[in-house]
Write a protein that holds these residues in place. Structure first.
Motif, PDB file in Angstrom:
ATOM      1  N   LYS A  56      37.070  29.747  89.163  1.00  0.00           N
ATOM      2  CA  LYS A  56      37.266  28.304  89.375  1.00  0.00           C
ATOM      3  C   LYS A  56      36.934  27.533  88.091  1.00  0.00           C
ATOM      4  CE  LYS A  56      38.317  26.966  92.937  1.00  0.00           C
ATOM      5  NZ  LYS A  56      37.670  26.390  94.097  1.00  0.00           N
ATOM      6  N   VAL A  57      35.877  27.959  87.388  1.00  0.00           N
ATOM      7  CA  VAL A  57      35.559  27.312  86.103  1.00  0.00           C
ATOM      8  C   VAL A  57      36.682  27.568  85.105  1.00  0.00           C
ATOM      9  CG1 VAL A  57      33.925  27.151  84.181  1.00  0.00           C
ATOM     10  CG2 VAL A  57      33.071  27.434  86.514  1.00  0.00           C
ATOM     11  N   ASP A  58      37.225  28.780  85.106  1.00  0.00           N
ATOM     12  CA  ASP A  58      38.373  29.085  84.236  1.00  0.00           C
ATOM     13  C   ASP A  58      39.526  28.121  84.497  1.00  0.00           C
ATOM     14  OD1 ASP A  58      37.079  31.217  83.060  1.00  0.00           O
ATOM     15  OD2 ASP A  58      38.029  32.745  84.324  1.00  0.00           O
ATOM     16  N   GLU A  59      39.781  27.844  85.788  1.00  0.00           N
ATOM     17  CA  GLU A  59      40.869  26.927  86.154  1.00  0.00           C
ATOM     18  C   GLU A  59      40.579  25.512  85.661  1.00  0.00           C
ATOM     19  OE1 GLU A  59      41.663  27.046  90.368  1.00  0.00           O
ATOM     20  OE2 GLU A  59      41.783  29.238  90.357  1.00  0.00           O
ATOM     21  N   MET A  60      39.317  25.078  85.774  1.00  0.00           N
ATOM     22  CA  MET A  60      38.936  23.750  85.280  1.00  0.00           C
ATOM     23  C   MET A  60      39.203  23.639  83.778  1.00  0.00           C
ATOM     24  SD  MET A  60      35.241  23.193  87.115  1.00  0.00           S
ATOM     25  CE  MET A  60      34.982  23.225  88.891  1.00  0.00           C
ATOM     26  N   ILE A  61      38.781  24.658  83.042  1.00  0.00           N
ATOM     27  CA  ILE A  61      38.959  24.671  81.581  1.00  0.00           C
ATOM     28  C   ILE A  61      40.443  24.662  81.226  1.00  0.00           C
ATOM     29  CG2 ILE A  61      38.624  26.055  79.489  1.00  0.00           C
ATOM     30  CD1 ILE A  61      35.933  26.993  80.800  1.00  0.00           C
ATOM     31  N   LYS A  62      41.201  25.483  81.938  1.00  0.00           N
ATOM     32  CA  LYS A  62      42.652  25.556  81.695  1.00  0.00           C
ATOM     33  C   LYS A  62      43.308  24.209  81.964  1.00  0.00           C
ATOM     34  CE  LYS A  62      46.722  28.167  83.235  1.00  0.00           C
ATOM     35  NZ  LYS A  62      47.229  29.111  84.257  1.00  0.00           N
ATOM     36  N   SER A  63      42.847  23.525  83.012  1.00  0.00           N
ATOM     37  CA  SER A  63      43.424  22.235  83.398  1.00  0.00           C
ATOM     38  C   SER A  63      43.269  21.199  82.290  1.00  0.00           C
ATOM     39  CB  SER A  63      42.747  21.742  84.681  1.00  0.00           C
ATOM     40  OG  SER A  63      43.078  20.393  84.939  1.00  0.00           O
ATOM     41  N   VAL A  64      42.029  21.007  81.793  1.00  0.00           N
ATOM     42  CA  VAL A  64      41.832  19.965  80.769  1.00  0.00           C
ATOM     43  C   VAL A  64      42.440  20.376  79.426  1.00  0.00           C
ATOM     44  CG1 VAL A  64      39.880  18.721  81.756  1.00  0.00           C
ATOM     45  CG2 VAL A  64      39.442  20.792  80.449  1.00  0.00           C
ATOM     46  N   THR A  65      42.447  21.669  79.132  1.00  0.00           N
ATOM     47  CA  THR A  65      43.065  22.147  77.888  1.00  0.00           C
ATOM     48  C   THR A  65      44.565  21.889  77.913  1.00  0.00           C
ATOM     49  OG1 THR A  65      41.369  23.877  77.734  1.00  0.00           O
ATOM     50  CG2 THR A  65      43.315  24.140  76.348  1.00  0.00           C
ATOM     51  N   HIS A  66      45.185  22.180  79.058  1.00  0.00           N
ATOM     52  CA  HIS A  66      46.624  21.945  79.190  1.00  0.00           C
ATOM     53  C   HIS A  66      46.942  20.456  79.105  1.00  0.00           C
ATOM     54  CE1 HIS A  66      50.753  22.836  80.363  1.00  0.00           C
ATOM     55  NE2 HIS A  66      50.680  21.779  81.171  1.00  0.00           N
ATOM     56  N   LEU A  67      46.112  19.641  79.741  1.00  0.00           N
ATOM     57  CA  LEU A  67      46.329  18.189  79.678  1.00  0.00           C
ATOM     58  C   LEU A  67      46.316  17.699  78.231  1.00  0.00           C
ATOM     59  CD1 LEU A  67      44.145  16.903  82.646  1.00  0.00           C
ATOM     60  CD2 LEU A  67      46.607  16.513  82.364  1.00  0.00           C
ATOM     61  N   ALA A  68      45.409  18.242  77.422  1.00  0.00           N
ATOM     62  CA  ALA A  68      45.308  17.824  76.019  1.00  0.00           C
ATOM     63  C   ALA A  68      46.564  18.184  75.233  1.00  0.00           C
ATOM     64  CB  ALA A  68      44.078  18.458  75.378  1.00  0.00           C
ATOM     65  N   SER A  69      47.294  19.191  75.700  1.00  0.00           N
ATOM     66  CA  SER A  69      48.493  19.639  74.973  1.00  0.00           C
ATOM     67  C   SER A  69      49.754  18.867  75.385  1.00  0.00           C
ATOM     68  CB  SER A  69      48.729  21.140  75.223  1.00  0.00           C
ATOM     69  OG  SER A  69      49.229  21.350  76.537  1.00  0.00           O
ATOM     70  N   GLN A  70      49.652  18.090  76.471  1.00  0.00           N
ATOM     71  CA  GLN A  70      50.839  17.403  76.970  1.00  0.00           C
ATOM     72  C   GLN A  70      51.074  16.079  76.255  1.00  0.00           C
ATOM     73  OE1 GLN A  70      49.824  17.959  81.402  1.00  0.00           O
ATOM     74  NE2 GLN A  70      52.041  18.191  81.364  1.00  0.00           N
ATOM     75  N   ALA A  71      52.336  15.647  76.280  1.00  0.00           N
ATOM     76  CA  ALA A  71      52.721  14.391  75.631  1.00  0.00           C
ATOM     77  C   ALA A  71      52.050  13.210  76.322  1.00  0.00           C
ATOM     78  CB  ALA A  71      54.236  14.235  75.670  1.00  0.00           C
ATOM     79  N   ASP A  72      51.860  12.143  75.572  1.00  0.00           N
ATOM     80  CA  ASP A  72      51.265  10.914  76.118  1.00  0.00           C
ATOM     81  C   ASP A  72      52.208  10.324  77.162  1.00  0.00           C
ATOM     82  OD1 ASP A  72      49.928   8.578  76.600  1.00  0.00           O
ATOM     83  OD2 ASP A  72      49.954   7.865  74.515  1.00  0.00           O
ATOM     84  N   PRO A  73      51.733  10.151  78.413  1.00  0.00           N
ATOM     85  CA  PRO A  73      52.617   9.583  79.439  1.00  0.00           C
ATOM     86  C   PRO A  73      52.722   8.062  79.383  1.00  0.00           C
ATOM     87  CG  PRO A  73      50.497  10.080  80.405  1.00  0.00           C
ATOM     88  CD  PRO A  73      50.412  10.505  78.966  1.00  0.00           C
ATOM     89  N   VAL A  74      51.916   7.435  78.529  1.00  0.00           N
ATOM     90  CA  VAL A  74      51.879   5.966  78.448  1.00  0.00           C
ATOM     91  C   VAL A  74      52.777   5.486  77.305  1.00  0.00           C
ATOM     92  CG1 VAL A  74      50.396   3.939  78.148  1.00  0.00           C
ATOM     93  CG2 VAL A  74      49.503   5.988  79.286  1.00  0.00           C
ATOM     94  N   GLY A  75      53.567   4.452  77.583  1.00  0.00           N
ATOM     95  CA  GLY A  75      54.433   3.875  76.547  1.00  0.00           C
ATOM     96  C   GLY A  75      55.754   4.598  76.386  1.00  0.00           C
ATOM     97  N   VAL A  76      56.107   5.423  77.355  1.00  0.00           N
ATOM     98  CA  VAL A  76      57.381   6.154  77.297  1.00  0.00           C
ATOM     99  C   VAL A  76      58.509   5.198  77.701  1.00  0.00           C
ATOM    100  CG1 VAL A  76      58.722   8.072  78.239  1.00  0.00           C
ATOM    101  CG2 VAL A  76      56.245   8.337  77.858  1.00  0.00           C
TER     102      VAL A  76
END
Length: 397
Positions: A56-76
């Motif tokens: 479950k901790v692995d999933e938490m880490i993967k979640s925030v790491t993946h979010l950091a790699s995604q494009a900015d959803p604001v101002g699209v």
């Protein structure tokens, strides 16, 4: 209202949070054990969702790491238009402002929901259940450490340690501006929020998902899809109901095989009149059970006359979450998928894929069974509204 942080800062905070989750892994698991030990309820699905282990901790880490790699959803930019009078018009995505999520049991939501809200430029108010309080407070402490590391205000992620009465009072008369509320939990929680909220609410509704075994089904696929759908009984994407076409070849043998496999996994099998008559399963006493989301080691199997009848039955009884047709007939699959009114429809695949990570979103704030403004998993790109930018040089109408 918080001033929007640069995308570089937002991403840096998310990656810092990933590092802190790794650093505090054993502490989080140990604190979570105090929550597990203190839990005195008999809701097995809530207990299952409460537990935090290494995976479950692995999933938490993967979640925030993946979010950091995604494009900015604001101002699209969603739309642009040059007016006859020379004005340049744009429609762009914009943050909601402040999002309140009310949830039960799951400490991983404290990571995933806060991460999605923060990345999309929203302040998040977290109202978790008392059963996961210690786990949640530790995770929020890590969010604050990550924010402070980049001179960002800790009020981007705020935990509301309210009881039921205080929560009701806050919903009816918020002490700060709230732009969107997402209740994520059982039907009682959702009804409570809908009754008392004074701002827009996105319903993360019940599952009660159906699998239809069509007369042209591949029976091996049918068994796999049903068994996998019951592999995590605490999930809202679990299967609760199976409808078997009365014209299925070797129907009797298939039903017996399926029931046997389900019982091997200690799943209680119930049947409608036609199923219970010929098999050693419990009979249902009221059709109201077709409305129930079980969140338990329980499944209900019934016979159905046709694809058309199946569509009508799912549209009447399901929670509007996920549904499956198992068939080799592409036309029948198309008819089913176009007419069943659920957020996700599947052909020859498991309902367990109705999940933000599995459907390519990286994670989810919730799974919406509403139709406005987003249906199904609410990912990073959905936790925004929009805004019109109009550039002129003195135009008047």
């Amino acid at each position: 209202m918080n001033t929007l942080l640069s995308i570089e800062t937002r991403n840096a905070v998310l990656l810092k949070m990933a590092a802190l989750l790794e650093r505090e892994r054993q502490t989080i698991i140990a604190i979570n054990k105090t929550d597990l030990d203190a839990y005195k309820g008999d809701d097995i699905s809530m207990f299952d969702r409460l537990k935090v282990d290494d995976s479950k901790v692995d999933e938490m880490i993967k979640s925030v790491t993946h979010l950091a790699s995604q494009a900015d959803p604001v101002g699209v930019e969603r739309f642009s238009f040059k007016h006859d009078n020379g004005m340049q018009v744009y429609n762009k995505t914009a943050s909601f402002g402040t999002v309140l999520i009310i949830y039960e049991s799951r400490p991983d939501v404290t990571v995933e929901a806060a991460g999605i809200a923060f990345k999309s430029g929203n302040k998040i108010l977290l109202k978790g259940g008392k059963e996961s309080l210690n786990s949640n407070l530790k995770i929020v402490e890590l969010w604050h450490e990550a924010l402070l590391a980049f001179d960002a205000s800790t009020n981007w992620v705020e935990y509301l340690q309210y009881n039921r009465a205080e929560t009701q009072a806050f919903l009816e008369k918020p002490t700060q501006k709230v732009d969107l509320i997402v209740p994520r939990g059982g039907e009682r929680l959702i009804a409570f929020v809908k009754e008392h909220a004074t701002c827009p609410v996105i319903i993360s509704g019940r599952g009660n998902n159906f699998v239809y075994v069509h007369e042209a089904a591949d029976l091996d696929i049918a068994v796999d899809v049903i068994m996998n759908g019951k592999s995590k009984i605490s999930a809202c994407n679990a299967v609760d109901k199976v409808l078997i076409d009365e014209n299925l070849p070797n129907k009797g043998k298939f039903v017996k095989t399926l029931i046997s496999k389900l019982k091997d996994f200690n799943i209680e099998v119930l049947g409608d009149d036609s199923i219970s008559k010929d098999n050693e399963v419990g009979a249902i006493t009221s059709n109201d059970i077709w409305y129930e989301e079980f969140l338990d080691y329980k499944i209900l199997i019934g016979e159905i006359a046709s694809n058309q009848d199946t569509i009508a039955m799912i549209n009447k009884y399901s929670g509007g979450h996920s549904s499956v047709i198992v068939t080799t007939d592409e036309d029948e699959a198309k008819r089913f998928m176009e007419n069943v009114d659920t957020a996700a429809v599947y052909h020859n695949a498991s309902t367990r894929f109705t999940d933000g990570g599995q459907l390519g979103l990286g994670g989810e704030l919730a799974i919406s069974t509403d139709k406005l403004h987003q249906r199904g998993p609410i990912g990073l790109q959905h936790l925004v509204t929009n805004k019109w930018y109009v550039h002129g040089n003195g135009q008047i109408r």
